[in-house]
Design an enzyme around this catalytic site. Structure first.
Site, PDB file in Angstrom:
ATOM      1  CG  ASP A 181       2.883   4.558  -3.659  1.00  0.00           C
ATOM      2  OD1 ASP A 181       2.791   5.672  -3.129  1.00  0.00           O
ATOM      3  OD2 ASP A 181       2.166   3.595  -3.355  1.00  0.00           O
ATOM      4  CG  HIS A 217      -4.215   0.470  -8.112  1.00  0.00           C
ATOM      5  ND1 HIS A 217      -5.564   0.406  -7.884  1.00  0.00           N
ATOM      6  CD2 HIS A 217      -3.702   1.329  -7.195  1.00  0.00           C
ATOM      7  CE1 HIS A 217      -5.859   1.191  -6.870  1.00  0.00           C
ATOM      8  NE2 HIS A 217      -4.758   1.766  -6.435  1.00  0.00           N
ATOM      9  CG  HIS A 236      -2.076   0.858   1.264  1.00  0.00           C
ATOM     10  ND1 HIS A 236      -2.491   1.610   0.195  1.00  0.00           N
ATOM     11  CD2 HIS A 236      -2.908   1.203   2.292  1.00  0.00           C
ATOM     12  CE1 HIS A 236      -3.521   2.367   0.547  1.00  0.00           C
ATOM     13  NE2 HIS A 236      -3.786   2.149   1.826  1.00  0.00           N
TER      14      HIS A 236
END
Ligand code: ACO
Length: 430
Positions: A364, A307, A265
């Site tokens: 990210d 994802h 995450h």
């Protein structure tokens, strides 16, 4: 209302209502399914389960769309600052000039943390991960600011507590950095805006006041907006689940911070930079890295890729990638990790393994490069993510609080342990 028949072996088991949401999303309402049929549904990772009704964030993973309260993320990043977006998420609408000013004043008035809490920081081991300190400090706010439980006017007190948390978590995040770096704390200063204040607390020295760089301030506002909400992700679901037991806001947000910490995450932003640094240092070829990421016998994954919901390019990653170029150009600097990241992305996006599985860079993949350019150390990146995600967590906590459909979260399970056993006398056990 439209209904769907549930059949087993050609025989009708029951019918369930079909719900169509505001954007045309379809779901089967199985609220009474077990009561009526004795069956439960099995959905590990909740990939097909709608756990709540929510009006905060809309995302379409197939089209790569993300909107907060109806506003596209691209527009919010270009036209608003983080405080306005925090207001939008928490209150449901963008503030007027007067509301914006009042909110900024409230944030400034509530930015200090209790002097006794400074000792908590001091007693933490120097090698602690900043996310551990952040989670502990946020839950520790509750005994110092317990008004949430004592409120005569719950709405007003909740507003105050929300603003307090938004402001104080920024101070806690900066103090966490200074504790780890072995530097004295710098208090918040009401002459600064939200992001300037954070940068000042991070980078000022006792002898020399840091003059916040406008490029850094602009980039920080954008990055925090990019992270501000993402509907029912792992950490937000944790916040809602803890909130569903009627635990206080600080406890719920602290749980969200812990959930965010994991490398699958929010911890991925730190892991991406560590991966890129390691590639640069080892000189390992990018083709080999991609081969390793595909090898099922190798635990290595391409961090910052993939994802659960996006099956196309994550719109936040698109914005972050563009920001990398802009911020580095504005600062007149370059970063070998950016070049490496772009090459890695290019190889992966042309590889059938990644193409077939719809694996694209997520938020990210590029954000760490911008944090790096701002002088923020790698182990603080997930703290930065948490700071951005905070208004989203708060909005979801409040939404749960006001939703008549919400119940305590309590899933079922498929039991895989032994059937009923008899306890044998100890001497007969083998
Ligand atoms: N590198 C290599 N293979 C991958 C990657 C990756 N980064 N991500 C997914 N895959 C593969 C899986 O091995 C799986 O392959 P299979 O079908 O042959 O078994 C397939 O793609 C589907 O992936 P799942 O793991 O089933 O997808 P899930 O939705 O459960 O996981 C997750 C999503 C956790 C984000 C995953 O893609 C991952 O671990 N990525 C790397 C960590 C990361 O960047 N996390 C940040 C996510 S964004 C955020 O939370 C803010």
């Amino acid at each position: 209302m439209c209904k769907a028949d549930i059949m087993i072996d050609g025989k009708k088991l029951c019918e369930v209502p079909v719900i169509v949401d505001n954007m045309g999303g379809k779901s089967l309402d199985i609220t009474n399914f077990r009561k009526e049929t004795g069956y439960i549904t099995y959905d590990p990772g909740f990939g097909n389960t709608g756990s709540c009704r929510s009006s905060i964030t809309y995302l379409d993973g197939e089209k790569g769309l993300l909107q907060y309260r109806g506003y596209p993320i691209e527009d919010l990043v270009e036209n608003c600052d983080f405080v306005e977006v925090a207001y939008l998420l928490v209150h449901g609408y963008l503030p007027t000039v007067k509301e914006r000013k009042k909110y900024a004043d409230l944030l400034n008035e509530n930015s200090l943390i209790h002097p006794q809490m400074r000792n908590f920081f001091r007693n933490y081991p120097d090698n602690a991960h900043p996310m551990s300190i952040l989670a502990a400090m946020v839950v520790s706010l509750q005994p110092f600011y317990p008004e949430i439980d004592l409120a005569e006017d719950p709405e007003k007190q909740m507003d105050l507590n929300v603003t307090r948390l938004l402001s104080k978590m920024r101070t806690i995040a900066a103090f966490t950095y200074r504790k780890i770096a072995g530097m004295e704390f710098v208090n918040p200063n009401s002459k600064y805006s939200y992001c300037e204040n954070f940068l000042n607390m991070m980078f000022s020295s006792p002898v020399k006041e840091y003059v916040p760089n406008p490029i850094h301030i602009k980039a920080l506002n954008k990055l925090l907006i990019l992270h501000a909400d993402h509907e029912q992700n792992c950490s937000t679901t944790a916040v809602r689940l803890i909130g569903s037991s009627e635990a206080n806001l600080y406890a719920a947000v602290s749980a969200g911070i812990c959930a965010l910490w994991g490398p699958k995450h929010g911890g991925a932003n730190q892991a991406v930079i560590e991966m890129l640094e390691q590639i640069l240092e080892s000189g390992e070829s990018l083709t080999k890295i991609v081969e390793r990421a595909k090898d099922k016998d190798d635990p290595f994954k391409l961090m910052g890729f993939g994802h659960r919901v996006y099956k196309t390019y994550d719109p936040r990653a698109k914005i972050a990638r563009k920001m990398c170029d802009e911020v580095l150009a504005d600062l007149g600097t370059s970063d070998p990790l950016l070049e490496l990241a772009e090459q890695l992305e290019d190889i992966a996006l042309h590889d059938p393994y990644f193409v077939e599985r719809n694996l694209y860079p997520n938020v990210d993949f590029y954000t760490g490069i911008i944090f790096r350019a701002m002088g923020i150390p790698t182990n603080m990146y997930t703290v930065m993510f948490a700071l951005g995600r905070l208004p989203g967590w708060i909005a979801h906590y409040l939404e749960w609080n006001h939703d008549p459909y919400e119940k305590i979260g309590r899933p079922r399970q498929l039991y895989t342990g032994p059937q009923t056993k008899k306890i044998l006398p100890i001497e007969e056990r083998t």
